[in-house]
Design an enzyme around this catalytic site. Structure first.
Site, PDB file in Angstrom:
ATOM      1  N   CYS A 157      13.045  10.954   7.654  1.00 12.85           N
ATOM      2  CA  CYS A 157      12.999  10.417   9.013  1.00 12.85           C
ATOM      3  C   CYS A 157      14.347  10.637   9.704  1.00 12.85           C
ATOM      4  CB  CYS A 157      12.651   8.943   8.968  1.00 12.85           C
ATOM      5  SG  CYS A 157      13.620   8.033   7.781  1.00 12.85           S
TER       6      CYS A 157
ATOM      7  N   GLU B   5       9.803   1.385  10.654  1.00 12.39           N
ATOM      8  CA  GLU B   5      10.827   2.421  10.476  1.00 12.39           C
ATOM      9  C   GLU B   5      10.100   3.734  10.686  1.00 12.39           C
ATOM     10  OE1 GLU B   5      12.678   5.191   9.416  1.00 12.39           O
ATOM     11  OE2 GLU B   5      12.796   4.574   7.320  1.00 12.39           O
TER      12      GLU B   5
ATOM     13  N   LYS C 180       0.852  -1.194   0.000  1.00 18.59           N
ATOM     14  CA  LYS C 180       0.000   0.000   0.000  1.00 18.59           C
ATOM     15  C   LYS C 180       0.885   1.240   0.000  1.00 18.59           C
ATOM     16  CE  LYS C 180      -1.879   2.742   2.925  1.00 18.59           C
ATOM     17  NZ  LYS C 180      -1.741   3.988   2.151  1.00 18.59           N
TER      18      LYS C 180
ATOM     19  N   GLU D 267       9.399  15.925  16.264  1.00 22.48           N
ATOM     20  CA  GLU D 267       9.750  15.792  14.850  1.00 22.48           C
ATOM     21  C   GLU D 267       8.958  16.815  14.045  1.00 22.48           C
ATOM     22  OE1 GLU D 267       8.496  12.206  12.570  1.00 22.48           O
ATOM     23  OE2 GLU D 267      10.569  12.173  11.852  1.00 22.48           O
TER      24      GLU D 267
HETATM   25  P1  NAI Z   1       1.465   8.368   8.376  1.00 22.79           P
HETATM   26  O1  NAI Z   1       2.286   7.618   9.335  1.00 22.79           O
HETATM   27  O2  NAI Z   1       0.019   8.614   8.725  1.00 22.79           O
HETATM   28  O3  NAI Z   1       1.502   7.668   6.926  1.00 22.79           O
HETATM   29  C1  NAI Z   1       2.390   6.677   6.514  1.00 22.79           C
HETATM   30  C2  NAI Z   1       1.632   5.562   5.830  1.00 22.79           C
HETATM   31  O4  NAI Z   1       0.765   4.938   6.754  1.00 22.79           O
HETATM   32  C3  NAI Z   1       0.750   5.994   4.660  1.00 22.79           C
HETATM   33  O5  NAI Z   1       0.798   5.024   3.639  1.00 22.79           O
HETATM   34  C4  NAI Z   1      -0.638   6.020   5.293  1.00 22.79           C
HETATM   35  O6  NAI Z   1      -1.678   5.836   4.358  1.00 22.79           O
HETATM   36  C5  NAI Z   1      -0.543   4.838   6.229  1.00 22.79           C
HETATM   37  N1  NAI Z   1      -1.512   4.851   7.324  1.00 22.79           N
HETATM   38  C6  NAI Z   1      -2.107   5.920   7.912  1.00 22.79           C
HETATM   39  N2  NAI Z   1      -2.963   5.515   8.869  1.00 22.79           N
HETATM   40  C7  NAI Z   1      -2.929   4.164   8.893  1.00 22.79           C
HETATM   41  C8  NAI Z   1      -3.595   3.162   9.666  1.00 22.79           C
HETATM   42  N3  NAI Z   1      -4.480   3.476  10.614  1.00 22.79           N
HETATM   43  N4  NAI Z   1      -3.291   1.855   9.426  1.00 22.79           N
HETATM   44  C9  NAI Z   1      -2.392   1.526   8.502  1.00 22.79           C
HETATM   45  N5  NAI Z   1      -1.750   2.418   7.723  1.00 22.79           N
HETATM   46  C10 NAI Z   1      -1.998   3.726   7.919  1.00 22.79           C
HETATM   47  O7  NAI Z   1       2.199   9.751   8.117  1.00 22.79           O
HETATM   48  P2  NAI Z   1       1.549  11.153   7.693  1.00 22.79           P
HETATM   49  O8  NAI Z   1       0.248  11.355   8.423  1.00 22.79           O
HETATM   50  O9  NAI Z   1       1.546  11.200   6.226  1.00 22.79           O
HETATM   51  O10 NAI Z   1       2.642  12.174   8.255  1.00 22.79           O
HETATM   52  C11 NAI Z   1       2.583  12.616   9.614  1.00 22.79           C
HETATM   53  C12 NAI Z   1       3.957  12.698  10.214  1.00 22.79           C
HETATM   54  O11 NAI Z   1       4.553  11.419  10.231  1.00 22.79           O
HETATM   55  C13 NAI Z   1       4.956  13.559   9.468  1.00 22.79           C
HETATM   56  O12 NAI Z   1       4.847  14.892   9.792  1.00 22.79           O
HETATM   57  C14 NAI Z   1       6.250  12.980   9.940  1.00 22.79           C
HETATM   58  O13 NAI Z   1       6.588  13.530  11.180  1.00 22.79           O
HETATM   59  C15 NAI Z   1       5.950  11.507  10.112  1.00 22.79           C
HETATM   60  N6  NAI Z   1       6.384  10.692   8.948  1.00 22.79           N
HETATM   61  C16 NAI Z   1       7.547  10.000   9.060  1.00 22.79           C
HETATM   62  C17 NAI Z   1       8.030   9.272   7.986  1.00 22.79           C
HETATM   63  C18 NAI Z   1       9.302   8.526   8.069  1.00 22.79           C
HETATM   64  O14 NAI Z   1       9.985   8.375   7.076  1.00 22.79           O
HETATM   65  N7  NAI Z   1       9.658   7.981   9.211  1.00 22.79           N
HETATM   66  C19 NAI Z   1       7.325   9.247   6.705  1.00 22.79           C
HETATM   67  C20 NAI Z   1       6.087   9.972   6.698  1.00 22.79           C
HETATM   68  C21 NAI Z   1       5.659  10.667   7.786  1.00 22.79           C
END
Ligand code: NAI
Ligand code: MG
Length: 501
Positions: free
Chosen positions: A306, A272, A196, A403
Site C-alpha cells: 500500500c 488502511e 477474516k 494505484e
Molecule cells: P480487496 O480490497 O478486495 O481485498 C481485501 C480484503 O477484503 C480481502 O480479505 C477480501 O476478501 C475482503 N473483501 C472483499 N470484498 C469484501 C466485501 N464486500 N466486504 C468485506 N470484505 C471484503 O483487494 P483485492 O481485490 O484483493 O485487490 C484489489 C486492489 O486493492 C489491489 O490491486 C490493490 O490496488 C488494492 N489492495 C490494497 C491493499 C493495501 O495494503 N492497502 C491490500 C490489497 C489490495
C-alpha cells in the site's frame, strides 16, 4: 523490450524449488477449536509461483461468522476478563517468545502462500516480535485520567475500556503484518476478535491460532473465519454485535465496509487503504543511492504494498543521470522463486492482479511514457511480471495517478519545490511520501507540506511498533501502531461521582 534485456525471461526459467508440503490447519478456528464450516464448503489455496493448489480450506459464511461472534462475545466476560491486564500481558509475551522461535517457519509459510520474497518475509516476521512485545507492554500501562473538576462536589475520572467483539478483514499482500498490527493492540486492550484473512492467503492466520492455543489464550478470544469478501467479509462488516471493524485493502472495498458499518450498527471503522506515494528526489543527493532507494520503494514485495513509492519525482538538474542509472539499476533485480533468497522479486498474487498490472503497463506505453525496461508479458507458469520502469511520465498519465500494485516505476521530472509539492498532493491518496535530500530546510518544508500519514526522509518502507501508521485523505481512517494505535482499541468512559446524594 528496450536495451535492458538483462531483466528478461531468462529469470523466469529458474526452477521453482519450493515444493513445501503443507500439513498445517485448514479449518475455521472458532471457540478454541478447528471446525468445518457449516456449509461444508471448501476453497482452494493456490501457490502463486507455481499456480499449484497448496490445500483446500473450509469456507466460512454468515452462519460461521455468527458462531465466531457468539464465541467472542462469551469470551469477553470469561477467563479473558478475570485474568486482567497482567494476565493478558503475560499471554502476549509468551506468544512473542513462541513467535520469535517460529518466525522462520512463519516467514516460509507466508512466502509459500503469497509469493513475497523470502528475505522480506523473514525480516517482517522477525520484526513483528517487537510489535507483540510493544503492545503486550501496553496491557498493564493503559491509564485513564483524573479530571480536576470545575464543579467542586464532583470527582471525575476516565477509564479506557475494551470495545468488545472486534472484526478484522485483512488482505493478501502482507497477511501477517496487516494482521498483527491490529491484533496485538486489540488483544492487549482486552477485546476479542473475529478475523477474516484473505481467501488467497488464509494459512498464517490459522497457524497463529495453533500458536495461541499453545500459549494459553482463552478459547473464543481469537477466532478465524477464512472465506470470501462478499460473504464472510460482509458478514463481519455488517454484524450487529461486532463493535469495531479494522480493514486493510482496496479503497473501493474500504468504502463498502464503511457503508455496511453505517447501515448496520455504526461500528467503529478503521481503514488502511491504497496509495500512490510520491518520492521527491532533490539534486543534492548521491544519484546512484537515490535510484536504488527509489526502486526499493516501488519494487519491494513485487510492488504489492500500500505504501509503494510509485511516483518518483526527480529534479530536472539530475533527471537525465537518474533515468540513465535507473535503467541500469533495473538489471540488478532478479525475478524468480520467492523462496530463493537470491531473488528480489517473486510473483504477483494471482492472475487478476497480473492482468491488471500488465494492462497498466500497456496503458503507460499507449499514453506515451518512455519504457526503459521490463513491460513484457510473461506467458509461463506463475504470476510473474518483470520490474518495469517508465521515464518521461507526465503527472496526468494514468500510471501516475492510479494505484498499480505491481513493480512499475514512473519517473517524473520537476523543476521547483512549490510545483512538486502541489503535484504530490494532487492525489486523493495520502498514505506515504518520501524526500531525498541532505538539506535540512528542504526536509522540514517538505515533511510539513506533504499530505501523507508517513513521510520518510532518505529512507523508505521503515515502520516500527512505536510509530503511528495510517493514511491521509482516501488512504484511510485511524492509526495502527504507537500509542494512538493502542488507544484506538479502547473506549473512553467518564465516571462522575458526587460526594453525597
Ligand atoms: P480487496 O480490497 O478486495 O481485498 C481485501 C480484503 O477484503 C480481502 O480479505 C477480501 O476478501 C475482503 N473483501 C472483499 N470484498 C469484501 C466485501 N464486500 N466486504 C468485506 N470484505 C471484503 O483487494 P483485492 O481485490 O484483493 O485487490 C484489489 C486492489 O486493492 C489491489 O490491486 C490493490 O490496488 C488494492 N489492495 C490494497 C491493499 C493495501 O495494503 N492497502 C491490500 C490489497 C489490495
Ligand atoms: Mg477485491
Amino acid at each position: 523490450m528496450t536495451h535492458s534485456c538483462r531483466v528478461s525471461h531468462q529469470y523466469f526459467v529458474k526452477q521453482i524449488k519450493m515444493n513445501m508440503q503443507y500439513d498445517g490447519p485448514t479449518k475455521l478456528f472458532i471457540n478454541g477449536e478447528f471446525v468445518e464450516s457449516k456449509s461444508g464448503k471448501r476453497f482452494k489455496v493456490i501457490q502463486p509461483s507455481t499456480e499449484k493448489t497448496i490445500c483446500e480450506v473450509s469456507e466460512a459464511d454468515l452462519q460461521d461468522v455468527n458462531d465466531a461472534v457468539d464465541a467472542a462475545e462469551e469470551a469477553l466476560s470469561g477467563k479473558w476478563k478475570t485474568m486482567g491486564a497482567t494476565g493478558r500481558r503475560d499471554v502476549l509475551l509468551r506468544l512473542a517468545d513462541l513467535w520469535e522461535k517460529e518466525s522462520e517457519e512463519l516467514a516460509k509459510l507466508e512466502s509459500f502462500n503469497n509469493g513475497s520474497p523470502i528475505n522480506l518475509s523473514m525480516y517482517i516476521t522477525k520484526d513483528l516480535v517487537n510489535e507483540w512485545r510493544y503492545n503486550a507492554g501496553w496491557a498493564d500501562k493503559i491509564e485513564g485520567r483524573v479530571v480536576q473538576s470545575c464543579k467542586n462536589d464532583l470527582h471525575v475520572y476516565t477509564r479506557r475500556e475494551p470495545i468488545g467483539v472486534c472484526g478484522m478483514i485483512v488482505p493478501w499482500n502482507l497477511p501477517l503484518w496487516c494482521l498483527v498490527v491490529k491484533l496485538a493492540p486489540c488483544l492487549a486492550m482486552g477485546n476479542t476478535v473475529v478475523v477474516k484473512p484473505s481467501e488467497l492467503t488464509p494459512l498464517t492466520a490459522l497457524k497463529l491460532a495453533e500458536m495461541f492455543t499453545r500459549v494459553g489464550l482463552p478459547r473464543g478470544v481469537y477466532n478465524v473465519v477464512p472465506g470470501y469478501g462478499p460473504t464472510a467479509g460482509a458478514a463481519i462488516a455488517s454484524h450487529m454485535r461486532i463493535r469495531k471493524v479494522a480493514f486493510t485493502g482496496s479503497t473501493l472495498i474500504g468504502r463498502t465496509v464503511m457503508e455496511a458499518a453505517a447501515k448496520s450498527n455504526l461500528k467503529i471503522v478503521q481503514l488502511e487503504l491504497g496509495g500512490k506515494s510520491p518520492m521527491v528526489v532533490f539534486p543534492d543527493v548521491d544519484v546512484e543511492e537515490a535510484v536504488k532507494l527509489s526502486q526499493f520503494a516501488v519494487f519491494n514485495n513485487n510492488g504489492q504494498l500500500c505504501t509503494a513509492g510509485s511516483r518518483t519525482f526527480v529534479h530536472s538538474k539530475i533527471y537525465d543521470e537518474f533515468v540513465q542509472k535507473a535503467s541500469k539499476a533495473m538489471s540488478q533485480h532478479v525475478v524468480g522463486d520467492p523462496m530463493d533468497p537470491k531473488n528480489t522479486l517473486g510473483p504477483l498474487i494471482n492472475k487478476v492482479q497480473l492482468q491488471k498490472v500488465n494492462k497498466y503497463i500497456q496503458t503507460g506505453k499507449q499514453e506515451g511514457a518512455k519504457l526503459l525496461g521490463g513491460g513484457d508479458e510473461y506467458k509461463g507458469q506463475g504470476y510473474f511480471v518483470n520490474p518495469t520502469v517508465f521515464a518521461n511520465v507526465k503527472p496526468d498519465m494514468t500510471i501516475a495517478k492510479e494505484e498499480i500494485f505491481g513493480p512499475v516505476q514512473s519517473i517524473i521530472k520537476f523543476d521547483d519545490e512549490k510545483t512538486v509539492i502541489k503535484l504530490c498532493n494532487e492525489s486523493e491518496y495520502g498514505l506515504a511520501a518520501a524526500v531525498l535530500t541532505n538539506d535540512i530546510g528542504t526536509v522540514f518544508r517538505l515533511s510539513s507540506s506533504l499530505q501523507a500519514g508517513t513521510v520518510w526522509v532518505n529512507t523508505y518502507h521503515e515502520t516500527l511498533a512505536q510509530g503511528e501508521f495510517g493514511g491521509y485523505k482516501q488512504s484511510g481512517i485511524g492509526r495502527e501502531g504507537g500509542p494512538s494505535g493502542v488507544e484506538g482499541w479502547t473506549l473512553c468512559k467518564t465516571v462522575i461521582v458526587k460526594s453525597k446524594l
